[in-house]
Design a protein around this motif. Structure first.
Motif, PDB file in Angstrom:
ATOM      1  N   ASP A   1       0.836  -1.205   0.000  1.00  0.00           N
ATOM      2  CA  ASP A   1       0.000   0.000   0.000  1.00  0.00           C
ATOM      3  C   ASP A   1       0.872   1.256   0.000  1.00  0.00           C
ATOM      4  O   ASP A   1       1.907   1.315   0.669  1.00  0.00           O
ATOM      5  N   TYR A   2       0.424   2.261  -0.758  1.00  0.00           N
ATOM      6  CA  TYR A   2       1.014   3.609  -0.795  1.00  0.00           C
ATOM      7  C   TYR A   2       2.367   3.667  -1.503  1.00  0.00           C
ATOM      8  O   TYR A   2       3.047   4.691  -1.457  1.00  0.00           O
TER       9      TYR A   2
ATOM     10  N   VAL B   1      -2.723  -5.566  -1.436  1.00  0.00           N
ATOM     11  CA  VAL B   1      -3.147  -4.208  -1.086  1.00  0.00           C
ATOM     12  C   VAL B   1      -4.488  -4.287  -0.381  1.00  0.00           C
ATOM     13  O   VAL B   1      -5.352  -5.072  -0.758  1.00  0.00           O
TER      14      VAL B   1
ATOM     15  N   TRP C   1      -4.914   0.754   1.633  1.00  0.00           N
ATOM     16  CA  TRP C   1      -4.912   1.873   0.680  1.00  0.00           C
ATOM     17  C   TRP C   1      -6.263   1.997  -0.019  1.00  0.00           C
ATOM     18  O   TRP C   1      -6.712   3.105  -0.335  1.00  0.00           O
TER      19      TRP C   1
ATOM     20  N   TYR D   1      -2.398   5.976   7.698  1.00  0.00           N
ATOM     21  CA  TYR D   1      -2.261   5.048   6.578  1.00  0.00           C
ATOM     22  C   TYR D   1      -2.696   3.633   6.964  1.00  0.00           C
ATOM     23  O   TYR D   1      -3.120   2.855   6.110  1.00  0.00           O
TER      24      TYR D   1
ATOM     25  N   VAL E   1      -6.617   3.750  -7.436  1.00  0.00           N
ATOM     26  CA  VAL E   1      -5.518   2.996  -6.844  1.00  0.00           C
ATOM     27  C   VAL E   1      -5.325   1.679  -7.597  1.00  0.00           C
ATOM     28  O   VAL E   1      -4.215   1.305  -7.970  1.00  0.00           O
TER      29      VAL E   1
END
Length: 415
Positions: free
Chosen positions: A262-263, A282, A285, A347, A405
């Motif tokens: 993620d991210y 993931v 996110w 996050y 995303v």
């Protein structure tokens, strides 16, 4: 039927790296976004449920593996996606939900869980027996982990369906949902650790009479040097993982699975796939992007009613989280302002556990009702949702935010 993950592993070893996005979420909007994208691209949709989320006792979603399958397939019917295009996976399958029990009891429950996953048609099974149970150290010797993983594979094999499951092994498993502390850099898994993990699992599966299952081990979980905390991200640096990536040359038919991607930047995701980290997991996110869209839509609704944003949805979620702090309290720390920021903007996205609660669902339903039938002028959409170009109502905007995303992952996996 050949499992699609075999093709991904074969492609890497043929010098044509490709990947697959593992969507780890039980939120219906996230799953709808993933299934819509799969319909658009024609590629498989890999949807995974974790052991805490879904298990034979219901998990925190209240769903058994069979329930989760029905849940996903209903969304597939809604979007018009053929069920054969969906791969269901079980993540972190092992004793973790019951690790406060003695090992024998926890493993009996883990066996029942993986049997339920296999019987429900989940065909990607991540065996995670790396955690100690009551009276044991936090981290277990590789041999113990491998023996327990083989025991779970035997249970899965006895309950498998028409498609033989593939397995993911690995003892270097990152913390689900992100790290709990500030991050500087991470220790990348060594080639020696990879070799040892593979060999001890091979021997343990052979001792359990599960050589057929071991032949379907398609990926290993390793730490390539990616992670995220509350407000920081450790980005992938290919040169630091060069030796780790090179170790795949000695593991034909196997790729690496990267957790906590993620991210990452799109360039980072692409580099992960090119270096053999072909399964990109993931989760936070996706719900983070969904929460951003929901809070933005709440502001849009206020503006369209002729007044500045009042944050009604944020206030409602704050109330919900404070009333039931178990899902965030031991993960967040600091003064009241820092805790407030983490509850809503970390996050790690612990807020994702609260969207299914009745009060949260009511708050989202009120927001949708306020926007129902209203056209959002482009300048207003640009102010609060500058990266979303979707027309239509609130649901389309939420799906588009999540897909922003997912499309990064899709492009990286198609490299």
């Amino acid at each position: 039927m050949t499992h699609p993950l075999f093709g991904i592993a074969a492609a890497f070893h043929e010098g044509k790296p490709a990947g697959i996005t593992s969507v780890c979420s039980a939120h219906p909007v996230v799953i709808e976004a993933a299934l819509r994208l799969a319909k658009e691209t024609g590629r498989p949709a890999l949807i995974e449920a974790t052991c805490n989320q879904v298990n034979q006792e219901g998990g925190y979603t209240g769903m058994t593996p069979a329930d989760f399958r029905v849940f996903v397939e209903k969304i597939a019917d809604k979007v018009g996606l053929a069920k054969r295009q969906i791969i269901l996976g079980g993540d972190h399958l092992g004793p973790n939900p019951w690790k406060d029990l003695p090992a024998d009891e926890a493993m009996e429950k883990a066996e029942a869980m993986i049997a339920a996953f296999a019987a429900a048609g989940f065909t990607k099974l991540h065996l995670d027996t790396s955690m100690g149970c009551a009276g044991e150290p936090v981290a277990l010797p590789d041999e113990t982990t491998a023996t327990r993983a083989a025991r779970l594979a035997v249970a899965a094999e006895a309950n498998r369906g028409a498609v033989d499951p593939v397995y993911v092994i690995g003892t270097e498993v990152p913390v689900p949902g992100g790290a709990l502390e500030e991050l500087d850099e991470l220790a990348v898994t060594t080639p020696e650790a990879v070799s040892r993990t593979h060999s001890v699992h091979r021997d343990a599966f052979a001792a359990a009479g599960a050589q057929g299952a071991f032949a379907r081990v398609v990926a290993m979980v390793v730490q390539p040097g990616v992670e995220f905390g509350h407000a920081d991200v450790v980005h992938f640096e290919p040169e630091k993982a060069r030796d780790l990536s090179a170790s795949l040359a000695g593991l034909p038919g196997i790729v690496f699975e990267a957790h906590s991607t993620d991210y990452q930047t799109e360039a980072g995701l692409t580099a992960l796939v090119r270096n053999g980290f072909a399964v990109l997991k993931v989760g936070p996110w996706l719900t983070f992007a969904l929460r951003e869209a929901l809070y933005a839509l709440d502001a849009v609704a206020d503006v369209l009613e002729g007044h500045p944003p009042r944050g009604a949805l944020m206030a409602a979620m704050e109330e919900v989280m404070r009333a039931a702090p178990n899902n965030w309290k031991k993960y967040y720390e600091g003064d009241e302002t820092e805790l407030w920021l983490q509850r809503h903007f970390s996050y790690s996205d612990r807020i994702r556990y609260y969207w299914p609660s009745p009060k949260a669902e009511e708050a989202v339903a009120r927001l949708r009702a306020r926007l129902d039938g209203k056209a959002i002028p482009e300048p207003v959409l640009s102010q609060y949702l500058p990266t979303v170009s979707a027309g239509g109502g609130a649901e389309e905007i939420m799906v588009a935010a999540v897909q922003n995303v997912l499309r990064m992952y899709e492009r990286a996996c198609a490299t």
